[in-house]
Design a protein around this motif. Structure first.
Motif, PDB file in Angstrom:
ATOM      1  N   ASP A 103       0.967  -1.240   0.116  1.00 33.57           N
ATOM      2  CA  ASP A 103      -0.106   0.117  -0.101  1.00 33.57           C
ATOM      3  C   ASP A 103       0.837   1.133   0.105  1.00 33.57           C
ATOM      4  N   LEU A 104       2.125   1.087   0.408  1.00 32.81           N
ATOM      5  CA  LEU A 104       2.979   2.384   0.470  1.00 32.81           C
ATOM      6  C   LEU A 104       4.552   1.764   0.340  1.00 32.81           C
ATOM      7  N   MET A 105       5.255   2.342  -0.701  1.00 34.27           N
ATOM      8  CA  MET A 105       6.740   2.099  -0.874  1.00 34.27           C
ATOM      9  C   MET A 105       7.541   3.202  -0.152  1.00 34.27           C
ATOM     10  N   VAL A 106       8.263   2.842   0.711  1.00 31.85           N
ATOM     11  CA  VAL A 106       9.339   3.755   1.213  1.00 31.85           C
ATOM     12  C   VAL A 106      10.799   3.508   0.830  1.00 31.85           C
ATOM     13  N   MET A 107      11.586   4.293   0.023  1.00 32.95           N
ATOM     14  CA  MET A 107      12.863   4.135  -0.494  1.00 32.95           C
ATOM     15  C   MET A 107      13.866   4.899   0.339  1.00 32.95           C
ATOM     16  N   PHE A 108      14.874   4.409   0.542  1.00 36.41           N
ATOM     17  CA  PHE A 108      15.997   5.088   1.077  1.00 36.41           C
ATOM     18  C   PHE A 108      17.289   4.019   0.295  1.00 36.41           C
ATOM     19  N   THR A 109      17.504   4.270  -0.795  1.00 33.95           N
ATOM     20  CA  THR A 109      18.480   3.663  -1.627  1.00 33.95           C
ATOM     21  C   THR A 109      19.314   4.853  -2.172  1.00 33.95           C
ATOM     22  N   ARG A 110      20.769   4.101  -2.747  1.00 30.25           N
ATOM     23  CA  ARG A 110      21.721   5.156  -3.370  1.00 30.25           C
ATOM     24  C   ARG A 110      22.495   4.492  -4.277  1.00 30.25           C
ATOM     25  N   PHE A 111      22.465   4.973  -5.366  1.00 31.72           N
ATOM     26  CA  PHE A 111      23.250   4.359  -6.705  1.00 31.72           C
ATOM     27  C   PHE A 111      23.336   3.158  -6.899  1.00 31.72           C
ATOM     28  N   ARG A 112      22.052   2.455  -6.858  1.00 25.67           N
ATOM     29  CA  ARG A 112      21.921   1.142  -7.121  1.00 25.67           C
ATOM     30  C   ARG A 112      21.941   0.901  -8.649  1.00 25.67           C
ATOM     31  N   ARG A 124       7.312  -0.289 -11.703  1.00 22.64           N
ATOM     32  CA  ARG A 124       6.031  -0.671 -11.589  1.00 22.64           C
ATOM     33  C   ARG A 124       5.202  -0.346 -10.577  1.00 22.64           C
ATOM     34  N   TYR A 125       5.438  -0.362  -9.556  1.00 19.08           N
ATOM     35  CA  TYR A 125       4.944   0.229  -8.260  1.00 19.08           C
ATOM     36  C   TYR A 125       4.578   1.746  -8.456  1.00 19.08           C
ATOM     37  N   ALA A 126       5.813   2.606  -8.881  1.00 22.06           N
ATOM     38  CA  ALA A 126       5.959   3.811  -8.804  1.00 22.06           C
ATOM     39  C   ALA A 126       4.562   4.298 -10.023  1.00 22.06           C
ATOM     40  N   GLU A 127       4.452   3.640 -11.002  1.00 24.25           N
ATOM     41  CA  GLU A 127       3.200   3.968 -11.841  1.00 24.25           C
ATOM     42  C   GLU A 127       2.046   3.740 -11.772  1.00 24.25           C
ATOM     43  N   SER A 128       1.865   2.902 -10.493  1.00 23.71           N
ATOM     44  CA  SER A 128       0.600   2.381 -10.169  1.00 23.71           C
ATOM     45  C   SER A 128      -0.447   3.462  -9.486  1.00 23.71           C
ATOM     46  N   GLY A 129       0.000   4.556  -9.049  1.00 21.72           N
ATOM     47  CA  GLY A 129      -0.878   5.481  -8.252  1.00 21.72           C
ATOM     48  C   GLY A 129      -0.915   5.494  -6.930  1.00 21.72           C
ATOM     49  N   LYS A 130      -0.117   4.383  -6.461  1.00 16.06           N
ATOM     50  CA  LYS A 130       0.049   4.299  -5.049  1.00 16.06           C
ATOM     51  C   LYS A 130       1.053   5.223  -4.433  1.00 16.06           C
ATOM     52  N   PRO A 131       0.713   5.617  -3.135  1.00 22.61           N
ATOM     53  CA  PRO A 131       1.816   6.598  -2.362  1.00 22.61           C
ATOM     54  C   PRO A 131       3.158   5.914  -2.286  1.00 22.61           C
ATOM     55  N   MET A 132       4.073   7.112  -2.074  1.00 28.88           N
ATOM     56  CA  MET A 132       5.597   6.728  -1.965  1.00 28.88           C
ATOM     57  C   MET A 132       6.104   7.591  -1.095  1.00 28.88           C
ATOM     58  N   VAL A 133       7.065   7.508  -0.228  1.00 32.43           N
ATOM     59  CA  VAL A 133       7.838   8.075   0.734  1.00 32.43           C
ATOM     60  C   VAL A 133       9.489   7.992   0.468  1.00 32.43           C
ATOM     61  N   GLY A 134      10.066   8.899   0.410  1.00 30.80           N
ATOM     62  CA  GLY A 134      11.562   8.880  -0.084  1.00 30.80           C
ATOM     63  C   GLY A 134      12.284   9.683   1.111  1.00 30.80           C
ATOM     64  N   PHE A 135      13.670   9.070   1.319  1.00 26.27           N
ATOM     65  CA  PHE A 135      14.454   9.713   2.181  1.00 26.27           C
ATOM     66  C   PHE A 135      15.872   9.961   1.679  1.00 26.27           C
ATOM     67  N   ARG A 136      16.483  11.021   1.807  1.00 29.18           N
ATOM     68  CA  ARG A 136      17.673  11.563   1.463  1.00 29.18           C
ATOM     69  C   ARG A 136      18.140  11.075  -0.092  1.00 29.18           C
ATOM     70  N   THR A 137      18.957   9.991  -0.017  1.00 24.93           N
ATOM     71  CA  THR A 137      19.700   9.454  -1.227  1.00 24.93           C
ATOM     72  C   THR A 137      18.545   8.783  -2.145  1.00 24.93           C
ATOM     73  N   ALA A 138      17.448   8.895  -1.890  1.00 27.36           N
ATOM     74  CA  ALA A 138      16.422   8.414  -2.940  1.00 27.36           C
ATOM     75  C   ALA A 138      16.186   9.359  -3.931  1.00 27.36           C
ATOM     76  N   SER A 139      16.969  10.517  -3.719  1.00 25.31           N
ATOM     77  CA  SER A 139      17.021  11.614  -4.870  1.00 25.31           C
ATOM     78  C   SER A 139      18.215  11.177  -5.820  1.00 25.31           C
ATOM     79  N   HIS A 140      18.842  10.300  -5.636  1.00 23.36           N
ATOM     80  CA  HIS A 140      19.834   9.403  -6.401  1.00 23.36           C
ATOM     81  C   HIS A 140      19.926   8.353  -6.183  1.00 23.36           C
ATOM     82  N   ALA A 141      18.775   7.386  -6.221  1.00 23.60           N
ATOM     83  CA  ALA A 141      18.427   6.075  -5.906  1.00 23.60           C
ATOM     84  C   ALA A 141      19.006   5.126  -6.936  1.00 23.60           C
ATOM     85  N   PHE A 142      19.395   5.556  -8.162  1.00 25.24           N
ATOM     86  CA  PHE A 142      20.017   4.588  -8.998  1.00 25.24           C
ATOM     87  C   PHE A 142      21.324   5.272  -9.935  1.00 25.24           C
ATOM     88  N   ARG A 143      22.213   4.482 -10.219  1.00 20.72           N
ATOM     89  CA  ARG A 143      23.123   4.900 -11.043  1.00 20.72           C
ATOM     90  C   ARG A 143      23.819   3.735 -12.013  1.00 20.72           C
TER      91      ARG A 143
END
Length: 335
Positions: A103-112, A124-143
């Protein structure tokens, strides 16, 4: 496999579910004997950063949601083949199957640099319309180092979903030894539900630059908290990198489903920040708000007391606790 335990001498039922290949989830539902209680929300926490000990802070928050608020929680970790938590393993996060009924995805990842099947579960979850929470390095979650995902996931995805990509910060200085950012409430947002019980505080998190000097947050978010750098490596470039910047906001993201998803994001997240009650209330209020449960946030914020001791390692690469095994992840599941 599902395991159901009923507490003797009362009507409270706890559901402890092992999600095969994934996670240990729990619920706290009250059964009246006439009809079942409403299904508790399922919150999935995704850890995986080399620097800020999300493998310690997010399980701490998950335990509060589980033990205090009766939520069903799952935590996903970067793990090695032996099941040990290894934040330096950029190419695996175990247990993302839990997102299938989250029902909710909470992300705290970095450069995955996740494989396609794991990345697809997150997007797929992000495109679903369900809510999300992010912390700090989720602004650069992937690289990704080239390939089909680099152009989208390295910068564009985090900016459109969470509101900003990685730009720069004002500097580490005495990491974990001194406060580096003073946090105050943005007056226009003072009545926002996520700020109930949150008082101005100082943090060990060095200030992230997210707007100013030509940079803007995406989708006109509501800025909740403002941070002021107490020390800065950009002090001579204040026009380009202002010494004050938003450190928490809410927004919406509308993906392929066409449904606007609530999003709460904060650039705070040093492991020692969470020792402060205002930081924990901010995080947990954000979870409640994202789920549309703002009416359940009391005037002094949701209860955020620790349910067990929280003594994380300091931030820094390679400074994670070696040999840790996942909490809320099925022992022996495939990484």
């Amino acid at each position: 496999m599902r395991i159901t335990l009923r507490t003797l001498g009362g009507t409270r039922m706890r559901m402890l579910g092992l999600i095969v290949g994934g996670l240990l989830a729990s619920t706290g539902s009250v059964v009246t004997g006439e009809e079942p209680a409403a299904k508790p929300p399922h919150v999935v926490f995704i850890t995986g950063d080399e620097e800020y000990r999300s493998e310690e802070s997010l399980p701490m928050l998950a335990k509060i949601l589980d033990k205090t608020h009766g939520f069903r929680v799952s935590v996903c970790y970067a793990t090695d083949p032996d099941g040990s938590i290894n934040p330096d393993n950029l190419k695996n996060i175990a247990g993302l199957e839990a997102l299938d009924d989250a029902d909710l995805m909470v992300m705290f990842t970095r450069f995955r640099k996740l494989p396609d099947d794991q990345l697809e579960r997150i997007t797929r979850y992000a495109e679903s319309g369900k809510p999300m929470v992010g912390f700090r390095t989720a602004s650069h979650a992937f690289r990704y180092d080239g390939g089909p995902h680099a152009a989208e996931m390295n910068e564009q995805w985090t900016r459109k979903v969470f509101g900003q990509k990685w730009i720069t910060h004002h500097g580490h200085f005495g990491d974990g030894k001194e406060m580096l950012t003073a946090v105050t409430i943005n007056p226009p947002a003072a009545q926002h539900p996520t700020l109930r019980g949150v008082s101005p505080f100082e943090t060990y998190s060095w200030l992230y630059h997210v707007e100013g000097g030509g940079d803007t947050l995406s989708d006109s978010p509501e800025k909740l908290l403002i941070g002021r750098a107490l020390k800065s490596g950009h002090s001579k470039e204040a026009d380009r990198f202002p010494l004050t910047n938003p450190v928490a906001w809410t927004k919406t993201y509308t993906g392929k489903s066409g449904k606007p998803a609530r999003v709460f994001f904060t650039t705070l997240g040093h492991p020692f920040d969470f020792k402060q009650e205002s930081m924990r209330k901010l995080a947990l209020n954000g979870v409640f708000w994202a789920l549309g449960l703002e009416e359940k946030i009391p005037a002094d914020g949701v209860k955020a007391d620790f349910v067990e001791p929280y003594e994380p390692n300091n931030s820094g690469n390679t400074k994670y606790k070696k040999g840790l095994k996942p909490v809320y992840l099925e022992t022996g599941s495939k990484p």
